[in-house]
Structure formats: C-alpha cells, structure tokens
Design a protein around this motif. Structure first.
Motif, PDB file in Angstrom:
ATOM      1  N   GLY A  40       0.810  -1.210   0.000  1.00 50.91           N
ATOM      2  CA  GLY A  40       0.000   0.000   0.000  1.00 50.91           C
ATOM      3  C   GLY A  40       0.841   1.257   0.000  1.00 50.91           C
ATOM      4  N   ALA A  41       1.886   1.272   0.829  1.00 50.11           N
ATOM      5  CA  ALA A  41       2.764   2.435   0.884  1.00 50.11           C
ATOM      6  C   ALA A  41       3.497   2.632  -0.438  1.00 50.11           C
ATOM      7  CB  ALA A  41       3.768   2.282   2.026  1.00 50.11           C
ATOM      8  N   GLY A  42       3.956   1.539  -1.033  1.00 53.20           N
ATOM      9  CA  GLY A  42       4.668   1.631  -2.308  1.00 53.20           C
ATOM     10  C   GLY A  42       3.788   2.164  -3.428  1.00 53.20           C
ATOM     11  N   VAL A  43       2.543   1.660  -3.495  1.00 50.95           N
ATOM     12  CA  VAL A  43       1.609   2.133  -4.521  1.00 50.95           C
ATOM     13  C   VAL A  43       1.296   3.610  -4.321  1.00 50.95           C
ATOM     14  CG1 VAL A  43      -0.753   1.916  -5.399  1.00 50.95           C
ATOM     15  CG2 VAL A  43       0.601  -0.136  -4.923  1.00 50.95           C
ATOM     16  N   THR A  44       1.120   4.021  -3.068  1.00 49.26           N
ATOM     17  CA  THR A  44       0.799   5.429  -2.782  1.00 49.26           C
ATOM     18  C   THR A  44       1.942   6.349  -3.163  1.00 49.26           C
ATOM     19  OG1 THR A  44      -0.627   4.769  -0.934  1.00 49.26           O
ATOM     20  CG2 THR A  44       0.122   7.058  -0.992  1.00 49.26           C
ATOM     21  N   VAL A  45       3.151   6.018  -2.722  1.00 50.44           N
ATOM     22  CA  VAL A  45       4.317   6.863  -3.029  1.00 50.44           C
ATOM     23  C   VAL A  45       4.570   6.906  -4.536  1.00 50.44           C
ATOM     24  CG1 VAL A  45       6.807   7.089  -2.747  1.00 50.44           C
ATOM     25  CG2 VAL A  45       5.390   6.500  -0.785  1.00 50.44           C
ATOM     26  N   GLY A  46       4.504   5.738  -5.193  1.00 50.79           N
ATOM     27  CA  GLY A  46       4.711   5.697  -6.635  1.00 50.79           C
ATOM     28  C   GLY A  46       3.665   6.498  -7.398  1.00 50.79           C
ATOM     29  N   SER A  47       2.425   6.430  -6.936  1.00 49.79           N
ATOM     30  CA  SER A  47       1.337   7.155  -7.606  1.00 49.79           C
ATOM     31  C   SER A  47       1.490   8.666  -7.422  1.00 49.79           C
ATOM     32  CB  SER A  47      -0.017   6.691  -7.069  1.00 49.79           C
ATOM     33  OG  SER A  47      -0.235   5.325  -7.338  1.00 49.79           O
ATOM     34  N   ILE A  48       1.909   9.077  -6.217  1.00 50.82           N
ATOM     35  CA  ILE A  48       2.145  10.506  -5.997  1.00 50.82           C
ATOM     36  C   ILE A  48       3.249  11.011  -6.920  1.00 50.82           C
ATOM     37  CG2 ILE A  48       3.010  12.198  -4.324  1.00 50.82           C
ATOM     38  CD1 ILE A  48       1.586  10.622  -2.140  1.00 50.82           C
ATOM     39  N   GLY A  49       4.324  10.229  -7.038  1.00 54.92           N
ATOM     40  CA  GLY A  49       5.404  10.612  -7.940  1.00 54.92           C
ATOM     41  C   GLY A  49       4.936  10.690  -9.384  1.00 54.92           C
ATOM     42  N   LEU A  50       4.125   9.714  -9.819  1.00 49.63           N
ATOM     43  CA  LEU A  50       3.608   9.710 -11.188  1.00 49.63           C
ATOM     44  C   LEU A  50       2.679  10.895 -11.418  1.00 49.63           C
ATOM     45  CD1 LEU A  50       3.630   7.996 -13.800  1.00 49.63           C
ATOM     46  CD2 LEU A  50       1.558   6.876 -12.961  1.00 49.63           C
ATOM     47  N   PHE A  51       1.854  11.209 -10.411  1.00 51.45           N
ATOM     48  CA  PHE A  51       0.935  12.344 -10.509  1.00 51.45           C
ATOM     49  C   PHE A  51       1.704  13.654 -10.657  1.00 51.45           C
ATOM     50  CE2 PHE A  51      -1.409  15.752  -8.363  1.00 51.45           C
ATOM     51  CZ  PHE A  51      -2.601  15.755  -9.075  1.00 51.45           C
ATOM     52  N   LEU A  52       2.707  13.869  -9.811  1.00 47.98           N
ATOM     53  CA  LEU A  52       3.483  15.113  -9.869  1.00 47.98           C
ATOM     54  C   LEU A  52       4.292  15.203 -11.158  1.00 47.98           C
ATOM     55  CD1 LEU A  52       4.729  15.364  -6.172  1.00 47.98           C
ATOM     56  CD2 LEU A  52       2.831  16.582  -7.253  1.00 47.98           C
ATOM     57  N   ALA A  53       4.828  14.060 -11.614  1.00 48.36           N
ATOM     58  CA  ALA A  53       5.562  14.060 -12.886  1.00 48.36           C
ATOM     59  C   ALA A  53       4.623  14.411 -14.039  1.00 48.36           C
ATOM     60  CB  ALA A  53       6.209  12.694 -13.121  1.00 48.36           C
ATOM     61  N   GLY A  54       3.395  13.878 -13.978  1.00 47.46           N
ATOM     62  CA  GLY A  54       2.425  14.189 -15.024  1.00 47.46           C
ATOM     63  C   GLY A  54       2.046  15.656 -15.040  1.00 47.46           C
ATOM     64  N   ILE A  55       1.850  16.234 -13.833  1.00 50.47           N
ATOM     65  CA  ILE A  55       1.533  17.655 -13.739  1.00 50.47           C
ATOM     66  C   ILE A  55       2.667  18.494 -14.314  1.00 50.47           C
ATOM     67  CG2 ILE A  55       1.293  19.561 -12.103  1.00 50.47           C
ATOM     68  CD1 ILE A  55      -1.282  18.154 -12.453  1.00 50.47           C
ATOM     69  N   TYR A  56       3.905  18.136 -13.945  1.00 45.37           N
ATOM     70  CA  TYR A  56       5.056  18.883 -14.431  1.00 45.37           C
ATOM     71  C   TYR A  56       5.140  18.803 -15.950  1.00 45.37           C
ATOM     72  CZ  TYR A  56       9.849  20.060 -15.606  1.00 45.37           C
ATOM     73  OH  TYR A  56      10.946  20.602 -16.186  1.00 45.37           O
ATOM     74  N   GLY A  57       5.057  17.579 -16.501  1.00 46.19           N
ATOM     75  CA  GLY A  57       5.157  17.426 -17.949  1.00 46.19           C
ATOM     76  C   GLY A  57       4.032  18.129 -18.684  1.00 46.19           C
ATOM     77  N   TRP A  58       2.844  18.051 -18.131  1.00 49.58           N
ATOM     78  CA  TRP A  58       1.674  18.680 -18.749  1.00 49.58           C
ATOM     79  C   TRP A  58       1.873  20.189 -18.838  1.00 49.58           C
ATOM     80  CZ3 TRP A  58      -3.919  17.572 -16.558  1.00 49.58           C
ATOM     81  CH2 TRP A  58      -4.859  18.132 -17.418  1.00 49.58           C
ATOM     82  N   LEU A  59       2.205  20.807 -17.717  1.00 50.06           N
ATOM     83  CA  LEU A  59       2.365  22.257 -17.684  1.00 50.06           C
ATOM     84  C   LEU A  59       3.605  22.707 -18.451  1.00 50.06           C
ATOM     85  CD1 LEU A  59       1.405  22.956 -13.971  1.00 50.06           C
ATOM     86  CD2 LEU A  59       0.019  23.343 -16.000  1.00 50.06           C
ATOM     87  N   LEU A  83      -2.879  16.999  -0.951  1.00 44.48           N
ATOM     88  CA  LEU A  83      -2.505  16.719  -2.339  1.00 44.48           C
ATOM     89  C   LEU A  83      -2.654  17.966  -3.199  1.00 44.48           C
ATOM     90  CD1 LEU A  83      -1.754  14.696  -4.569  1.00 44.48           C
ATOM     91  CD2 LEU A  83      -4.187  14.167  -4.796  1.00 44.48           C
ATOM     92  N   HIS A  84      -3.706  18.728  -2.955  1.00 42.34           N
ATOM     93  CA  HIS A  84      -3.922  19.953  -3.726  1.00 42.34           C
ATOM     94  C   HIS A  84      -2.867  21.012  -3.400  1.00 42.34           C
ATOM     95  CE1 HIS A  84      -7.778  18.177  -4.742  1.00 42.34           C
ATOM     96  NE2 HIS A  84      -7.977  19.152  -5.604  1.00 42.34           N
ATOM     97  N   VAL A  85      -2.483  21.108  -2.132  1.00 43.60           N
ATOM     98  CA  VAL A  85      -1.430  22.064  -1.774  1.00 43.60           C
ATOM     99  C   VAL A  85      -0.114  21.667  -2.432  1.00 43.60           C
ATOM    100  CG1 VAL A  85      -0.080  23.051   0.124  1.00 43.60           C
ATOM    101  CG2 VAL A  85      -2.532  22.687   0.396  1.00 43.60           C
ATOM    102  N   THR A  86       0.161  20.355  -2.462  1.00 44.78           N
ATOM    103  CA  THR A  86       1.374  19.873  -3.120  1.00 44.78           C
ATOM    104  C   THR A  86       1.357  20.219  -4.606  1.00 44.78           C
ATOM    105  OG1 THR A  86       1.510  18.038  -1.535  1.00 44.78           O
ATOM    106  CG2 THR A  86       2.785  17.844  -3.573  1.00 44.78           C
ATOM    107  N   MET A  87       0.218  20.023  -5.239  1.00 41.71           N
ATOM    108  CA  MET A  87       0.099  20.388  -6.646  1.00 41.71           C
ATOM    109  C   MET A  87       0.263  21.891  -6.830  1.00 41.71           C
ATOM    110  SD  MET A  87      -2.841  19.350  -9.400  1.00 41.71           S
ATOM    111  CE  MET A  87      -4.166  20.296  -8.666  1.00 41.71           C
TER     112      MET A  87
END
Length: 283
Positions: free
Chosen positions: A64-83, A226-230
């Motif tokens: 569970g911890a691994g999926v959460t951390v990996g997903s947060i990293g993927l989410f932030l990477a996606g936001i960065y690449g998108w913008l 999560l929104h503050v992090t974004m």
C-alpha cells in the motif's frame, strides 16, 4: 533551434526537453492521461493501506505504501510534464505566448468549479455521518500545530498577493522575493501536515480506521494536502519562469491563474479547520 538562449536578467537555461514526451497524436498529449493514472493510483494506494491494517490484514503494508508513493510521484511528474510542455517550452521556443489570458483564466475558473464540487461532496459526506449514531468518540485534534499551520498558509496567500502586485507594478525583484517566500511557506505547511499525521498515527494511535470520523478526517485533509502539493508544483514552475524573465507587467497570465488556485486551497483549508478540527467535538 538551440536549446540554450539568453533571456531577461542575463540567465541561461537548458531545456529539459525540446519535444513533448511521450509523443502524443496531433495536438493531443499523453501527460493528462499520465496525471490521471497517478491521481487514481493514490486512492488505490490509500485503499490498500486500509486493507493492510488490523489483525487480519489482507495485503502487506509495504504494498500500500509503495503504490501510494509511486502514484504521488507519477501524478506530480504528469503535472510537471503537462504544464511544462503546454506552456513553458512553447514560450521559450516561440518567444511569445499565443494563449489568450481570458481563456486561461476562464479555464481555471471552470477547474476550480470542479474542485468546489469535489470538496463539496466530501463535506456533504461528513455532515451526513456527523449526525448519525455511528459517530462515536472523536479525539482532540485541534491544537497549536494546526493553528500555526493555518497562519502559515494564510501568510502564503498574503505574500503571493503582494508578489503579484509587485509584478504588475514592474518591480521584478520584489515579485521574485515574495514569490519565493510563498513557495517556502507552502513547503513548510506541507511538512507541518506530514508531522501532524505522524503525531496522530504514531503517538496518539489515531488512524484512518478509527471510525467514520477518521475516514472523513484523513480523506478530506489528505485530499487538501494533495492539492497544496500540486499548488507548490505550480508555484515552482512560475518561480522558474520568473527567474528566466518570462513575466512582465503586461504578461502575467499564468501568475494570475496559479494565484487563483493557491487562494482557493487556502480558503478550503480554513473551512476544514472550522469543520474538522474545531467543530468535531462541539456536539
């Protein structure tokens, strides 16, 4: 074209990538899709963490911890690449911004409307279960830490506002210093929320499995975190663009849209403090 250019302020930069990646089709891009996968994975990870708790855990906590951390990293990477590929690289390559300021601000308003609906649904869930018999005992969550964290986030809105004012008045130095202070305050707030979670979970034994209040508390505050992090990622990109002189008194649309988002998450936090922290033990 060369990937190294000179810009206002005499700074040089090297573009992280001169082409969009992964390659989209036509004018489309894969980055929103990657961001969505990361965002969905965060909820999957949270569910796996819940399933890993208790005496008869269904999965390992590590999973569970691994999926959460990996997903947060993927989410932030996606936001960065998108913008980055939607705005930053295009600005550097073309030397102009072809996006309409009014269009982008209206798009941000639409996005914030969807965010109001998202948090509104969470608050409706909270108020529904608040009046039921399954409410049970509620731990004391309101204290000095949340007060300090709230003041930090409110202060970040103030510094961001005056940073934007300085930019519109042509004071680039004050704009950058106040924007940097805003970003720093945002990071401190995120650290404060992580520390608060540590205190609640490790020292007080208050986890997401502690009844319906626990699920509501961690669900809503985690969503806000999560929104503050974004928002911090957005401000980081704005800061980088400001460092390379991409803003002026006449060109500051992305500063305006990032400010709208940041002020929104600040207002949501005030509601969370009043409802979840202060109001939980009132009746």
């Amino acid at each position: 074209m060369s990937t190294t250019d000179e810009h206002e302020g005499g700074h040089e930069h090297h573009l992280p990538a001169t082409e969009d990646w992964p390659h989209g089709f036509g004018e489309a891009s894969w980055w929103p899709f990657i961001t969505a996968i990361g965002g969905s994975g965060i909820y999957v990870g949270a569910a796996l963490i819940v399933l890993s708790l208790g005496e008869e855990a269904l999965v390992s906590t590590t999973i569970g911890a691994g999926v959460t951390v990996g997903s947060i990293g993927l989410f932030l990477a996606g936001i960065y690449g998108w913008l980055y590929h939607a705005f930053v690289s295009d600005f550097w390559e073309r030397g102009t911004n072809h996006h309409s300021g009014k269009t982008l601000k209206f798009a941000m308003l639409l996005f914030l409307g969807s965010e109001v609906a998202t948090f509104g649904a969470g608050f409706v869930y909270y108020f529904i279960i608040r009046g039921t018999d399954v409410w049970g005992e509620v731990p004391e969550v309101f204290g000095s830490l949340v007060i300090v964290n709230t003041l930090i986030l409110i202060a970040s809105s103030v510094t961001l506002h005056f940073s934007h004012v300085a930019l519109r008045n042509g004071d680039r130095s004050r704009f950058m210093s106040l924007l940097g202070a805003t970003l720093l305050l945002g990071i401190v707030f995120i650290g404060g929320q992580i520390y608060e979670y540590y205190e609640f979970i490790i020292h007080d034994g208050f986890t997401i499995t502690e009844g319906v209040y626990g699920s509501a508390f961690y669900g809503l505050t985690g969503l806000h975190g999560l929104h503050v992090t974004m928002g911090a990622v957005l401000l980081g990109i704005v800061f980088a663009r400001g460092y390379y002189g991409q803003y002026s008194a006449e060109r500051h649309t992305s500063v305006s849209t990032a400010s709208m988002y940041w002020h929104f998450v600040d207002v949501v936090w005030v509601f969370l403090v009043v409802v979840l922290y202060m109001g939980a033990n009132l009746f």
